[in-house]
Scaffold this motif. Structure first.
Motif, PDB file in Angstrom:
ATOM      1  N   ASP A 302      -0.996 -11.789   1.304  1.00  9.20           N
ATOM      2  CA  ASP A 302      -2.186 -11.642   0.458  1.00  9.20           C
ATOM      3  C   ASP A 302      -1.891 -12.018  -0.984  1.00  9.20           C
ATOM      4  N   ILE A 303      -0.711 -11.640  -1.460  1.00  5.24           N
ATOM      5  CA  ILE A 303      -0.335 -11.960  -2.842  1.00  5.24           C
ATOM      6  C   ILE A 303      -0.118 -13.458  -2.998  1.00  5.24           C
ATOM      7  N   THR A 304       0.556 -14.064  -2.036  1.00  3.68           N
ATOM      8  CA  THR A 304       0.771 -15.510  -2.079  1.00  3.68           C
ATOM      9  C   THR A 304      -0.556 -16.260  -2.046  1.00  3.68           C
ATOM     10  N   LYS A 305      -1.486 -15.782  -1.213  1.00  3.87           N
ATOM     11  CA  LYS A 305      -2.808 -16.413  -1.129  1.00  3.87           C
ATOM     12  C   LYS A 305      -3.561 -16.262  -2.447  1.00  3.87           C
ATOM     13  N   ALA A 306      -3.485 -15.071  -3.060  1.00  6.48           N
ATOM     14  CA  ALA A 306      -4.175 -14.842  -4.339  1.00  6.48           C
ATOM     15  C   ALA A 306      -3.636 -15.758  -5.418  1.00  6.48           C
ATOM     16  N   LEU A 307      -2.316 -15.948  -5.450  1.00  8.65           N
ATOM     17  CA  LEU A 307      -1.725 -16.841  -6.446  1.00  8.65           C
ATOM     18  C   LEU A 307      -2.204 -18.275  -6.231  1.00  8.65           C
ATOM     19  N   SER A 308      -2.274 -18.693  -4.979  1.00  9.22           N
ATOM     20  CA  SER A 308      -2.739 -20.041  -4.675  1.00  9.22           C
ATOM     21  C   SER A 308      -4.186 -20.236  -5.128  1.00  9.22           C
ATOM     22  N   GLU A 309      -5.018 -19.210  -4.941  1.00  7.62           N
ATOM     23  CA  GLU A 309      -6.417 -19.296  -5.357  1.00  7.62           C
ATOM     24  C   GLU A 309      -6.539 -19.401  -6.872  1.00  7.62           C
ATOM     25  N   MET A 310      -5.701 -18.647  -7.588  1.00  9.01           N
ATOM     26  CA  MET A 310      -5.726 -18.687  -9.054  1.00  9.01           C
ATOM     27  C   MET A 310      -5.310 -20.064  -9.570  1.00  9.01           C
ATOM     28  N   THR A 311      -4.244 -20.596  -9.005  1.00  9.48           N
ATOM     29  CA  THR A 311      -3.774 -21.904  -9.473  1.00  9.48           C
ATOM     30  C   THR A 311      -4.780 -23.006  -9.149  1.00  9.48           C
ATOM     31  N   GLU A 312      -5.487 -22.864  -8.029  1.00 13.42           N
ATOM     32  CA  GLU A 312      -6.512 -23.850  -7.694  1.00 13.42           C
ATOM     33  C   GLU A 312      -7.680 -23.763  -8.667  1.00 13.42           C
ATOM     34  N   LEU A 313      -8.062 -22.542  -9.046  1.00 13.96           N
ATOM     35  CA  LEU A 313      -9.152 -22.350 -10.004  1.00 13.96           C
ATOM     36  C   LEU A 313      -8.813 -22.968 -11.354  1.00 13.96           C
ATOM     37  N   LEU A 314      -7.545 -22.833 -11.772  1.00 11.16           N
ATOM     38  CA  LEU A 314      -7.139 -23.260 -13.112  1.00 11.16           C
ATOM     39  C   LEU A 314      -6.490 -24.637 -13.128  1.00 11.16           C
ATOM     40  N   SER A 315      -6.494 -25.311 -12.016  1.00 14.81           N
ATOM     41  CA  SER A 315      -5.851 -26.619 -11.932  1.00 14.81           C
ATOM     42  C   SER A 315      -6.493 -27.602 -12.905  1.00 14.81           C
ATOM     43  N   SER A 316      -5.663 -28.455 -13.495  1.00 17.91           N
ATOM     44  CA  SER A 316      -6.174 -29.472 -14.414  1.00 17.91           C
ATOM     45  C   SER A 316      -6.749 -30.681 -13.681  1.00 17.91           C
ATOM     46  N   ARG A 317      -6.745 -30.641 -12.356  1.00 17.14           N
ATOM     47  CA  ARG A 317      -7.259 -31.747 -11.553  1.00 17.14           C
ATOM     48  C   ARG A 317      -8.715 -32.055 -11.904  1.00 17.14           C
ATOM     49  N   SER A 318      -9.029 -33.326 -12.014  1.00 17.72           N
ATOM     50  CA  SER A 318     -10.397 -33.796 -12.318  1.00 17.72           C
ATOM     51  C   SER A 318     -10.952 -33.105 -13.568  1.00 17.72           C
TER      52      SER A 318
END
Length: 560
Positions: A302-318
């Motif tokens: 759950d913690i690993t998934k939460a971190l992945s979601e945060m990084t996706e939200l804050l990604s500089s992509r596009s």
């Protein structure tokens, strides 16, 4: 084929990064042009025409005729300095007042005075920061008073407006009667998120439209205290997250701290504080932390998934498309990722010319910039959905003012978990870019500020832990509090077994902060001169021990 030599100390990388920060790509410019909520129609006007349009928005009683007129006047007063100096704007008003035709003198001069009154009352800081503007306005005031027009004199007499109230100001922290824990392990994630958000919002509210203009024009936060402090806090939070994890001795303990900061990040997301969320997530994804394989293996799915979601939200992509989508639907209190929006301002400034046909001001550019800046400034008047406690604020303020170099953080990381080639690496998580727009900014607090922060922190410790009110706290409690600060290099001594005094606590923190000063703070207050010391002596400026050489001089100016 000859290979190009790599520039030492990452000079080439820094140059590319600086170019990327200040020279946006065509795609960035296109997106920035589409970013304002309402794109004004292209228009242009000379400075004289623009001023005349503003004057026509006032009736004889000084009221603005329409919402569109109100916006035009406010936009002009705020944004004109983007293309012409404020002194020139004032000189135009002075010439208009002086040369006003006799048949229109009364109404026209009244409108000019109403415009001046709006300018001074809405943007007083502009006059305080520009001596040339103040001089021109002095000539205008003298002319108005020489005409003995009592009505006009009253309009430009700003003493009746009262002291300027800064509406861009976070609310004062509450003083709760309950005792609070200043120990990291005892603080709940929501408490930490709320108090970090309070400090972040306070910094954000201190950034004025003049700070935005200064950054866009110069492309740097240097000599811009409000933006420098915002960058320093963002970097400070990111470093603090790393150091709090690395200060734990076992992988299990480090995983527990990591998990706690994930919960803090989730609370920050609920509070819509995206700037601190970026800093916390950046700290968790930093390579000094992501390389800790033993620690990573103990994190729950759950913690690993939460971190992945945060990084996706804050990604500089596009161009931060996910963040922009979420941010634009948020309402009420929110703290934006300031660097992203400053990049938009730079893109607009680079994309659109100041003038059209040489003498026509590009009003479309001013309106686009005005729309973006107004959206940021409007957030200053929001009310945070939480209260802050002074004691916890003092703890966090002192904690976040530490500074370590990248090499020192990596050394600590490798000490905790030495490199082992037999261990399979975990899947890397790309860290969001933290404070890229202010790279290279390091803390430059003066000794008086550090001393003030230390005193406030010690006062909070004594208030919450000195049960007998005799000036001592339990050594066990203090050691837990000290764990909030990675002063692993700093020892403490006590003159009472099992207890530590206020003076000893103060000395401990001053020594720790002084060593951090040696690492990164910029002290300019030392006054060097040779002196012979006959007993152990501490520097009055930084609190560091003065070295004994043959003449006993404090030669380095830094604690040993």
């Amino acid at each position: 084929m000859n290979k190009t030599k790599r520039k030492p100390n990452g000079e080439g990388r820094k140059l590319v990064q600086r170019r990327r920060n200040t020279c946006p790509s065509p795609q960035d410019i296109t997106r920035a042009l589409q970013s304002p909520s309402s794109a004004p129609s292209p228009s242009a006007a000379s400075l004289d025409e623009l001023i005349q349009r503003c004057l026509n928005c006032f009736d004889l009683e000084g009221k603005l005729s329409s919402p569109r007129g109100t916006q035009l006047v406010h936009m002009t007063l705020m944004m004109h300095s983007w293309v012409v100096p404020s002194q020139m704007f004032a000189q135009k008003l002075l010439a208009l007042y002086k040369d006003c035709p006799s048949d229109k003198r009364g109404p026209k001069r009244t409108q000019i005075c109403h415009l001046i009154r709006q300018w001074i009352s809405q943007f007083p800081a502009v006059f305080e920061a520009d001596p040339l503007l103040e001089q021109t306005m002095g000539d205008l005031w003298a002319l108005v008073r020489s005409d003995r027009e009592e009505t006009h004199s009253q309009l430009i007499d700003t003493s009746c407006l009262g002291p300027h109230v800064n509406i861009f100001q976070a609310p004062s922290p509450s003083v709760k009667k309950r005792k609070v824990s200043l120990i990291f392990d005892h603080m709940e994630p929501h408490e930490m998120a709320e108090h970090l958000s309070y400090l972040e919002f306070k910094n954000f509210c201190n950034v004025s439209f003049m700070d935005y203009r200064s950054y866009v024009v110069r492309g740097s936060v240097r000599d811009n205290p409000a933006l420098e402090r915002s960058v320093m806090m963002c970097n400070g939070v990111s470093q603090w997250v790393q150091l709090m994890i690395l200060s734990r001795h076992t992988a299990q303990q480090r995983a527990q701290v990591f998990t706690k900061f994930i919960h803090v990040a989730q609370k920050l997301r609920i509070l819509q504080n995206f700037n601190t969320l970026m800093a916390v997530t950046g700290g968790l994804c930093h390579s000094s932390i992501s390389r800790l394989k033993d620690t990573s293996n103990l994190l729950s799915p759950d913690i690993t998934k939460a971190l992945s979601e945060m990084t996706e939200l804050l990604s500089s992509r596009s161009n931060y498309i996910n963040y922009r989508r979420v941010y634009n639907v948020c309402s009420g209190f929110k703290v934006p990722i300031l660097g992203v929006h400053l990049k938009d301002l730079i893109s607009l400034n680079e994309a659109l010319p100041d003038y059209i046909n040489e003498d026509k001001i590009n009003l479309s550019k001013l309106e686009h910039l005005y729309s973006n800046i107004s959206d940021l400034v409007t957030l200053h008047s929001c009310t945070p959905p939480f209260e802050a406690n002074k004691d916890l604020l003092h703890l966090l303020t002192l904690s976040l003012d530490l500074y370590y170099t990248e090499d020192e953080i990596y050394e600590l990381s490798y000490n905790k978990e030495p490199k082992n080639t037999k261990i399979q690496p975990v899947a890397p998580v790309k860290a969001p870019v933290v404070a890229e727009w202010g790279s290279g900014v390091t803390p430059r607090l003066d000794p008086d500020t550090i001393s003030k922060h230390v005193k406030q922190m010690v006062d909070s410790i004594m208030k919450n832990y000195d049960q007998s009110q005799d000036g001592y706290v339990a050594l066990e409690d203090f050691e837990k509090i000290a764990a909030n600060f990675p002063f692993s290099f700093c020892t403490h001594e006590t003159d009472r077994e099992g207890q530590i005094s206020r003076e000893e606590i103060t000395s401990y923190f001053m020594r720790g902060m002084s060593i951090c000063a040696k690492l990164g703070f910029n002290f300019n207050a030392h006054n060097f001169h040779e002196t012979t010391y006959k007993r152990p002596t501490f520097c009055e400026t930084c609190g560091g021990f003065v070295s004994f050489h043959s003449v006993g001089s404090h030669q380095t100016g830094l604690p040993l």
